[in-house]
Write a protein that holds these residues in place. Structure first.
Motif, short mmCIF file in Angstrom:
data_model
loop_
_atom_site.label_atom_id
_atom_site.label_comp_id
_atom_site.label_asym_id
_atom_site.label_seq_id
_atom_site.Cartn_x
_atom_site.Cartn_y
_atom_site.Cartn_z
N ALA A 161 0.84 -1.20 0.00
CA ALA A 161 0.00 0.00 0.00
C ALA A 161 0.87 1.25 0.00
O ALA A 161 0.68 2.16 -0.82
CB ALA A 161 -0.94 -0.03 1.20
N ILE A 162 1.85 1.30 0.90
CA ILE A 162 2.72 2.49 0.94
C ILE A 162 3.54 2.57 -0.34
O ILE A 162 3.72 3.67 -0.88
CB ILE A 162 3.71 2.45 2.13
N ARG A 182 9.05 -8.30 -5.61
CA ARG A 182 9.69 -9.61 -5.51
C ARG A 182 9.09 -10.66 -6.41
O ARG A 182 9.58 -11.78 -6.45
CB ARG A 182 9.68 -10.10 -4.07
N THR A 186 3.06 -9.19 -8.98
CA THR A 186 3.03 -7.82 -8.46
C THR A 186 3.54 -6.85 -9.52
O THR A 186 2.97 -5.76 -9.71
CB THR A 186 3.90 -7.71 -7.19
N TYR A 241 11.94 2.00 6.39
CA TYR A 241 10.76 2.20 7.24
C TYR A 241 10.06 0.88 7.55
O TYR A 241 9.01 0.87 8.21
CB TYR A 241 9.78 3.19 6.59
N LEU A 265 12.80 5.51 9.55
CA LEU A 265 11.69 6.43 9.85
C LEU A 265 10.56 5.67 10.54
O LEU A 265 10.13 4.62 10.06
CB LEU A 265 11.19 7.08 8.56
N LEU A 267 6.64 6.31 11.90
CA LEU A 267 5.50 7.23 11.98
C LEU A 267 5.22 7.60 13.43
O LEU A 267 4.88 8.73 13.75
CB LEU A 267 4.26 6.60 11.33
N LYS A 323 -5.59 -4.54 1.01
CA LYS A 323 -5.76 -4.53 2.47
C LYS A 323 -6.90 -5.45 2.90
O LYS A 323 -7.94 -5.52 2.23
CB LYS A 323 -6.11 -3.12 2.93
N1 NAP Z 1 7.94 2.81 9.91
C1 NAP Z 1 6.65 3.07 10.05
O1 NAP Z 1 6.25 3.94 10.80
C2 NAP Z 1 5.68 2.28 9.22
C3 NAP Z 1 4.35 2.69 9.11
C4 NAP Z 1 3.49 1.93 8.33
C5 NAP Z 1 3.96 0.78 7.69
N2 NAP Z 1 5.26 0.42 7.85
C6 NAP Z 1 5.80 -0.75 7.17
O2 NAP Z 1 5.62 -0.61 5.78
C7 NAP Z 1 5.63 -1.87 5.18
C8 NAP Z 1 4.52 -1.96 4.16
O3 NAP Z 1 3.27 -1.83 4.83
P1 NAP Z 1 1.92 -1.88 3.98
O4 NAP Z 1 0.78 -1.73 4.91
O5 NAP Z 1 2.05 -0.92 2.84
O6 NAP Z 1 2.02 -3.38 3.42
P2 NAP Z 1 0.95 -4.22 2.58
O7 NAP Z 1 0.08 -3.33 1.80
O8 NAP Z 1 0.35 -5.19 3.52
O9 NAP Z 1 1.86 -4.98 1.54
C9 NAP Z 1 2.86 -5.85 1.93
C10 NAP Z 1 3.78 -6.02 0.73
O10 NAP Z 1 4.98 -6.54 1.19
C11 NAP Z 1 5.56 -7.30 0.17
N3 NAP Z 1 6.47 -8.18 0.84
C12 NAP Z 1 6.23 -8.95 1.91
N4 NAP Z 1 7.35 -9.58 2.28
C13 NAP Z 1 8.31 -9.19 1.42
C14 NAP Z 1 9.68 -9.50 1.27
N5 NAP Z 1 10.30 -10.37 2.09
N6 NAP Z 1 10.37 -8.93 0.26
C15 NAP Z 1 9.77 -8.07 -0.57
N7 NAP Z 1 8.47 -7.73 -0.49
C16 NAP Z 1 7.76 -8.29 0.50
C17 NAP Z 1 4.42 -7.98 -0.53
O11 NAP Z 1 4.83 -8.11 -1.84
P3 NAP Z 1 4.23 -9.10 -2.95
O12 NAP Z 1 2.86 -8.57 -3.27
O13 NAP Z 1 5.15 -8.93 -4.08
O14 NAP Z 1 4.22 -10.45 -2.35
C18 NAP Z 1 3.29 -6.91 -0.36
O15 NAP Z 1 3.21 -6.10 -1.50
C19 NAP Z 1 5.55 -2.88 6.33
O16 NAP Z 1 6.85 -3.37 6.60
C20 NAP Z 1 5.11 -2.04 7.50
O17 NAP Z 1 5.51 -2.54 8.74
C21 NAP Z 1 6.12 1.14 8.58
#
Ligand code: NAP
Length: 330
Positions: A161-162, A182, A186, A241, A265, A267, A323
């Protein structure tokens, strides 16, 4: 007052094993608090990480997961001004959305305009606001008046999503964007998005000799470390992040690049330091992004909270696209 349905974590472990449904009481409201009848909540990767015990130093058991969701005010505590029963709000700043009724301090509840659907409102906070913070960090790093125009930026886990929000925003800013994913499925989904036609998408970065001014990484581990070591231009920035690989970037990779800026980073750092007005301004930007389409999340499915086990299984399914949301009313 009747009890209500909640997802509860009483011990750390694999989320599918340790998150259980429970009936919880609806306690009296303390002054300054409001009770929210939760209409919709998201399942995000960041909801599941604390369940594993990864942040046990700042998590108190038992707890109700869920950092993101929308609902309406159902009761108002003494001394609360500016909110009344029936107001639609996003409660920010703490977990607890995976239950039918949630209590939060009134100052942590933000009004949601009526033009947003429940799905849009539910996904208007965590990923859009993280996207805004990442963009602000990049702009601060590069400085100058040209913003991100022409900057060579790589986005990993670009189908997330991000990832999609970053691709869309960077493209609109005139950056030279590379989406790294990956798998081929996708990749194919990204390539058909009209807003991403200027992106170069590739199926992973190994062997790539492309050089970037910035890498925005949610994977960590070896893939992130390899990008940091081999693909970042001197003077560039590596913004991590997330760690979807389950591993951090090796310190050796970070130490090997004293000529670039490496930062992680969170949030939550912004949320717990910025103050209500700054959060409110950021949320308004997120809502604009939802309205113009740049920060919309694709929704894969919505499950009643009573079918949480199915929702969590879908969340972990390798072919999940979008989601997973919960409806805590049933
Ligand atoms: N730092 C912060 O404050 C913060 C805030 C919000 C989210 N986040 C992080 O941002 C990330 C994305 O969140 P989201 O809600 O956008 O995720 P999401 O929409 O649930 O999507 C997860 C994605 O991760 C990919 N993925 C999973 N494991 C992987 C790996 N080992 N290598 C490469 N790609 C992988 C999947 O890819 P495929 O479709 O190709 O399988 C999928 O597209 C998460 O790690 C989350 O913890 C961090």
């Amino acid at each position: 007052m009747a009890d209500h349905l909640a997802a509860l974590v009483a011990e750390y472990g694999n989320p599918e094993d340790v998150i259980r449904l429970a009936r919880l009481p609806r306690p009296d409201l303390e002054p300054g608090m409001v009770e929210i009848a939760v209409e919709r909540a998201a399942i995000n990767p960041s909801d599941l990480i604390p369940v594993t015990g990864a942040y046990s130093n700042r998590t108190v058991l038992p707890f109700v997961p869920g950092f993101e969701g929308v609902g309406t005010v159902s009761r108002v505590g003494a001394g609360v001004t500016g909110l009344k029963s029936g107001d639609r709000v996003l409660p920010l700043g703490a977990s607890g959305l995976w239950q039918s009724y949630l209590q939060r301090p009134a100052e942590w509840c933000f009004a949601v305009p009526d033009d947003l659907s429940a799905d849009q409102a539910t996904t208007a906070y965590i990923n859009p606001m993280t996207t805004l913070r990442l963009i602000a960090e990049l702009k601060a790093h590069f400085g100058g008046s040209s913003g991100l125009t022409g900057r060579r930026i790589a986005v990993t886990a670009a189908g997330s999503a991000i990832g999609r929000m970053l691709l869309s925003t960077f493209s609109a800013e005139g950056a030279d964007v590379t989406a790294i994913v990956r798998n081929k499925t996708t990749l194919a989904r990204l390539l058909v998005l009209p807003s991403l036609q200027t992106c170069l998408a590739r199926e992973n970065s190994s062997g790539s000799d492309r050089v970037f001014d910035a890498v925005v990484d949610a994977v960590g581990g070896d893939p992130g470390g390899s990008l940091l070591r081999q693909n970042l231009a001197p003077g560039g920035v590596f913004l991590q992040y997330g760690a979807l690989s389950g591993a951090p970037i090796a310190q050796a990779a970070i130490s090997a690049r004293p000529d670039v800026r490496f930062a992680f980073l969170w949030l939550r750092t912004f949320i717990h330091s910025a103050g209500r007005q700054a959060i409110s301004n950021a949320l308004a930007q997120c809502l604009d992004g939802i309205r113009d389409g740049s920060m919309v999340s694709h929704i894969a499915a919505t499950y009643p909270l009573s079918r949480l086990d199915e929702a969590l299984a879908h969340q972990n399914a390798p072919d999940r696209y979008g989601k997973i949301l919960l409806d805590p009313r049933c």
